[in-house]
Design a protein around this motif. Structure first.
Motif, PDB file in Angstrom:
ATOM      1  N   VAL A 172       3.292   7.169  -8.972  1.00 43.74           N
ATOM      2  CA  VAL A 172       2.838   8.201  -8.039  1.00 43.74           C
ATOM      3  C   VAL A 172       3.942   8.524  -7.029  1.00 43.74           C
ATOM      4  CG1 VAL A 172       1.221   8.727  -6.165  1.00 43.74           C
ATOM      5  CG2 VAL A 172       0.391   7.625  -8.254  1.00 43.74           C
ATOM      6  N   LYS A 173       4.543   7.480  -6.471  1.00 46.15           N
ATOM      7  CA  LYS A 173       5.599   7.676  -5.472  1.00 46.15           C
ATOM      8  C   LYS A 173       6.859   8.239  -6.122  1.00 46.15           C
ATOM      9  CE  LYS A 173       3.276   7.483  -2.881  1.00 46.15           C
ATOM     10  NZ  LYS A 173       2.966   8.296  -1.689  1.00 46.15           N
ATOM     11  N   ASN A 211       5.239   4.769   2.154  1.00 40.81           N
ATOM     12  CA  ASN A 211       5.597   6.024   2.818  1.00 40.81           C
ATOM     13  C   ASN A 211       6.301   5.777   4.149  1.00 40.81           C
ATOM     14  OD1 ASN A 211       4.562   7.725   0.820  1.00 40.81           O
ATOM     15  ND2 ASN A 211       2.514   7.743   1.726  1.00 40.81           N
ATOM     16  N   THR A 218       0.838  -1.198   0.000  1.00 36.99           N
ATOM     17  CA  THR A 218       0.000   0.000   0.000  1.00 36.99           C
ATOM     18  C   THR A 218       0.873   1.250   0.000  1.00 36.99           C
ATOM     19  OG1 THR A 218      -0.064   0.194   2.420  1.00 36.99           O
ATOM     20  CG2 THR A 218      -1.721  -1.240   1.380  1.00 36.99           C
ATOM     21  N   GLU A 219       0.262   2.371  -0.358  1.00 35.30           N
ATOM     22  CA  GLU A 219       1.002   3.638  -0.319  1.00 35.30           C
ATOM     23  C   GLU A 219       1.446   3.953   1.100  1.00 35.30           C
ATOM     24  OE1 GLU A 219       0.098   7.174  -2.701  1.00 35.30           O
ATOM     25  OE2 GLU A 219      -1.710   6.116  -3.354  1.00 35.30           O
ATOM     26  N   SER A 271       5.193  -1.991  -8.003  1.00 35.54           N
ATOM     27  CA  SER A 271       3.937  -1.699  -7.328  1.00 35.54           C
ATOM     28  C   SER A 271       3.017  -0.874  -8.222  1.00 35.54           C
ATOM     29  CB  SER A 271       4.219  -0.928  -6.036  1.00 35.54           C
ATOM     30  OG  SER A 271       3.073  -0.252  -5.574  1.00 35.54           O
ATOM     31  N   GLN A 272       1.722  -0.969  -7.989  1.00 35.95           N
ATOM     32  CA  GLN A 272       0.759  -0.153  -8.729  1.00 35.95           C
ATOM     33  C   GLN A 272       0.897   1.331  -8.378  1.00 35.95           C
ATOM     34  OE1 GLN A 272      -3.391  -0.670  -7.440  1.00 35.95           O
ATOM     35  NE2 GLN A 272      -2.648  -1.775  -5.640  1.00 35.95           N
ATOM     36  N   HIS A 273       1.588   1.615  -7.286  1.00 32.32           N
ATOM     37  CA  HIS A 273       1.780   2.999  -6.840  1.00 32.32           C
ATOM     38  C   HIS A 273       3.129   3.568  -7.268  1.00 32.32           C
ATOM     39  CE1 HIS A 273      -1.619   1.904  -4.336  1.00 32.32           C
ATOM     40  NE2 HIS A 273      -0.890   0.999  -3.705  1.00 32.32           N
ATOM     41  N   SER A 274       3.860   2.826  -8.075  1.00 31.31           N
ATOM     42  CA  SER A 274       5.249   3.191  -8.377  1.00 31.31           C
ATOM     43  C   SER A 274       5.404   4.595  -8.958  1.00 31.31           C
ATOM     44  CB  SER A 274       5.870   2.166  -9.330  1.00 31.31           C
ATOM     45  OG  SER A 274       5.104   2.080 -10.529  1.00 31.31           O
TER      46      SER A 274
END
Length: 243
Positions: A113-114, A85, A80-81, A108-111
């Motif tokens: 964005v991060k 974080n 998760t994000e 990650s699916q958040h790659s």
């Protein structure tokens, strides 16, 4: 394998001399380190396999090598994000930063964005994390369009004046990797590098010169993503139609 068994294995592999060697040769300083080389952790990770619960337990021990091991046995699809974080705030050197970002966060699916978020962070290794994700993204997603990588260029140009060693090296790494993804991105990366070269800062000039030197080599190894996969599908289709 449970937490105590893994910790016992780590303690068996511990070598205080390696702590000094890693700091002297590679600039790796870490709290609560046992002195275990990365290659040995990879072997142990392969033996354990994917285990998210154990990975979190290992991270929470605070043992440096246990945290690196966490990055190797956690399924990137599940992160998760909030976890990202939390974990990025603990990065204290390039080794653990790259271990988490290359084969883990980048998948990650958040790659993305991060990556964009962290690339503007003031903390050296959080900022590095953003660029390492960008550098590794091409291998994490072999079907991503050129537009995804072109979106990294403004971020690169924005941050090239950062003189910190592990930041500027990550920015340079990102630019070079983009330029080796396919021939079109190679040309664009060289254009961007030449624009950066006009900057007055030492870090910008180093980033640009090093990238240009590699990307303009006659024998530079350039991949063909995503064309390679498109071509393969076309060939497979033609072959099936033939028969």
């Amino acid at each position: 394998m449970n937490l105590q068994q893994v910790v016992t294995r780590l303690e068996t592999l511990a070598d205080s001399e390696k702590i000094a060697t890693k700091e002297r040769k590679f600039g790796i300083k870490a709290r609560n380190s046992l002195g275990i080389y990365h290659k040995d952790l990879k072997v142990l990770a392969k033996e354990i396999g994917c285990d998210n619960g154990l990975a979190i337990e290992l991270f929470d021990t605070g043992i440096y090598e246990a945290r690196i091991l966490c990055s190797k046995i956690y399924d990137p699809k599940c992160i998760t994000e909030e976890q990202m974080n939390h974990w990025v705030m603990t990065f204290e050197n390039w080794e653990i930063c790259d271990s988490f970002c290359m084969g883990f966060f980048a998948k990650s699916q958040h790659s993305l964005v991060k990556a964009f978020e962290w690339s503007g962070n003031k903390h050296e290794f959080i900022k590095r994390a953003g660029f390492v994700i960008m550098a590794a993204y091409g291998f994490a997603d072999k079907t991503a369009s050129n537009e995804a990588f072109e979106s990294f260029f403004p971020v690169i140009e924005r941050e090239v004046n950062d003189e910190r060693t592990y930041v500027k090296k990550a920015i340079n790494w990102t630019l070079r990797n983009i330029g080796k993804r396919n021939v079109d991105l190679n040309k664009l990366a060289i254009v961007v590098a030449n624009r950066i070269l006009a900057n007055d800062s030492k870090s910008a000039k180093w980033i640009a010169k090093n990238a240009i030197s590699e990307l303009e080599k006659p024998d530079v190894s350039i991949l063909d993503y995503p064309r390679l996969e498109t071509f393969a599908r076309q060939r497979a289709k033609q072959s099936s139609e033939k028969w």
